[in-house]
Design an enzyme around this catalytic site. Structure first.
Site, mmCIF file in Angstrom:
data_model
loop_
_atom_site.group_PDB
_atom_site.id
_atom_site.type_symbol
_atom_site.label_atom_id
_atom_site.label_comp_id
_atom_site.label_asym_id
_atom_site.label_seq_id
_atom_site.Cartn_x
_atom_site.Cartn_y
_atom_site.Cartn_z
ATOM 1 N N HIS A 127 67.667 30.611 35.795
ATOM 2 C CA HIS A 127 68.415 31.854 35.534
ATOM 3 C C HIS A 127 68.939 31.935 34.095
ATOM 4 O O HIS A 127 69.400 33.006 33.677
ATOM 5 C CB HIS A 127 69.606 31.976 36.484
ATOM 6 C CG HIS A 127 69.209 32.167 37.914
ATOM 7 N ND1 HIS A 127 68.301 33.115 38.325
ATOM 8 C CD2 HIS A 127 69.603 31.510 39.046
ATOM 9 C CE1 HIS A 127 68.150 33.041 39.639
ATOM 10 N NE2 HIS A 127 68.918 32.071 40.094
ATOM 11 N N ASP A 164 61.737 29.241 44.219
ATOM 12 C CA ASP A 164 63.154 29.380 44.559
ATOM 13 C C ASP A 164 63.363 30.745 45.222
ATOM 14 O O ASP A 164 62.650 31.715 44.924
ATOM 15 C CB ASP A 164 63.985 29.286 43.283
ATOM 16 C CG ASP A 164 65.476 29.199 43.544
ATOM 17 O OD1 ASP A 164 66.014 28.081 43.507
ATOM 18 O OD2 ASP A 164 66.101 30.246 43.763
ATOM 19 N N HIS A 166 65.589 32.839 44.733
ATOM 20 C CA HIS A 166 66.031 33.823 43.737
ATOM 21 C C HIS A 166 64.972 33.959 42.651
ATOM 22 O O HIS A 166 64.343 32.979 42.254
ATOM 23 C CB HIS A 166 67.352 33.398 43.091
ATOM 24 C CG HIS A 166 68.465 33.182 44.062
ATOM 25 N ND1 HIS A 166 68.729 31.946 44.617
ATOM 26 C CD2 HIS A 166 69.388 34.031 44.557
ATOM 27 C CE1 HIS A 166 69.777 32.059 45.433
ATOM 28 N NE2 HIS A 166 70.192 33.312 45.409
ATOM 29 N N ASP A 246 65.985 26.788 48.554
ATOM 30 C CA ASP A 246 67.029 27.574 49.202
ATOM 31 C C ASP A 246 66.485 28.718 50.054
ATOM 32 O O ASP A 246 67.264 29.505 50.588
ATOM 33 C CB ASP A 246 68.036 28.108 48.177
ATOM 34 C CG ASP A 246 67.402 28.560 46.887
ATOM 35 O OD1 ASP A 246 66.161 28.551 46.768
ATOM 36 O OD2 ASP A 246 68.147 28.916 45.952
#
Length: 308
Positions: A127, A164, A166, A246
């Site tokens: 990120h 991931d 995200h 996740d």
């Protein structure tokens, strides 16, 4: 077959706020499962070096690197870089070694055997943009490694596959206009992201925007039909993975429902792709995964597939 396993003591010392999901216990959970699964003897443990300024500045603005060094270097108590990203007295050292681990892993798989590496790092990185820390991330570890592969190893095509839950918005920010890097990201579309939902994916990317509730069978079908052919067509010389766990059904940070067998399947498909195009060269970098038992089991499944 063995796998290079990059780590550093500072990763456990990087502090976050009380009850923060991105904590040092994540690495303890992984190590406990590695021992329980009996795959420790097959891992070649390597101590991560620190990243250099030159390596960081290939992907981060000079002013941003200066600011992180100023704030984190003088940190005596916990401080927020943004609402989710917390640093403490040991965080700068950890961030430097997290990015340095990926650079070292790239050099290792490009120049010697074994050709597969896993970087058990924290803080995570995907990120972090060119000029902003966010989403638990300080430096964009996988981007620093990919940029090093282009600049030092002389590669012309590097692919980054991010599973991931995200979207890897920071990696997108770094490489949106870099045709030598192909970004493939499978993520839950309803979750937090700073990417503009109205902005199309760049030409050097494949996005799998998955709806909440997606389970393994549907995930695999989309991955096989859309993402894998796109990366295949790019024919990378090095395959890198932003390996977040996740999307596991036990992880309450998301609403996807993968299990360990799904991560093993994803990994085997990516290993096969690396064998087709990259002489097996593959570097995997830990990102998310916050349910500790599920994280440990998922990383074991990932490593077992890398060891096959």
């Amino acid at each position: 077959m063995s796998v290079l396993y990059w780590s550093h003591p500072s990763f456990r010392l990087h502090e976050s706020a009380p009850d923060h999901p991105e904590c040092g216990a994540r690495l303890d959970a992984i190590n406990d499962q590695l021992i329980a699964a009996g795959i420790e003897p097959w891992l070649m443990h390597c101590v991560a070096p620190a990243v250099t300024r030159e390596q960081l500045e290939r992907v981060h603005d000079v002013a941003y690197v200066d600011e992180i060094e100023r704030v984190a270097g003088g940190c005596r108590t916990l401080q927020h870089l943004d609402r989710d990203t917390v640093i403490g007295p040991h965080s700068l050292e950890a961030a430097r070694h997290a990015a340095g681990a990926v650079v070292a892993a790239v050099d290792a798989v490009m120049t010697s055997m074994p050709r597969r590496a896993f970087c058990a790092v924290r803080p995570p990185g995907h990120h972090a943009t060119r000029n902003r820390a966010m989403g638990f991330c300080v430096y964009n570890n996988v981007a620093v490694g990919a940029a090093h592969a282009l600049a030092v190893q002389g590669l012309e095509r590097v692919a980054i596959v991010d599973f991931d839950v995200h979207h890897g918005n920071g990696t997108e920010d770094v490489f949106r206009h870099e045709p030598r890097v192909f970004m493939a990201s499978a993520f839950e579309g309803s979750l937090w992201s700073t990417s503009d939902p109205q902005e199309p994916a760049p030409h050097n990317a494949c996005w799998l925007d998955l709806p909440a509730g997606t389970r393994g069978r549907a995930y695999r079908a989309r991955f096989a039909a859309d993402l894998l052919p796109a990366v295949d067509a790019f024919a990378p010389q090095l395959l890198m993975i932003s390996a977040g766990f996740d999307a596991h059904c036990a992880d309450d940070i998301s609403h996807l429902y993968l299990v360990e067998d799904d991560y093993a399947w994803i990994t085997r498909e990516l290993v096969a792709l690396a064998e087709r195009h990259c002489a097996g060269r593959l570097v995997s970098v830990l990102e998310g995964g916050y349910n500790l038992p599920a994280l440990g089991r998922s990383v074991v499944a990932h490593l077992r597939a890398l060891l096959e």
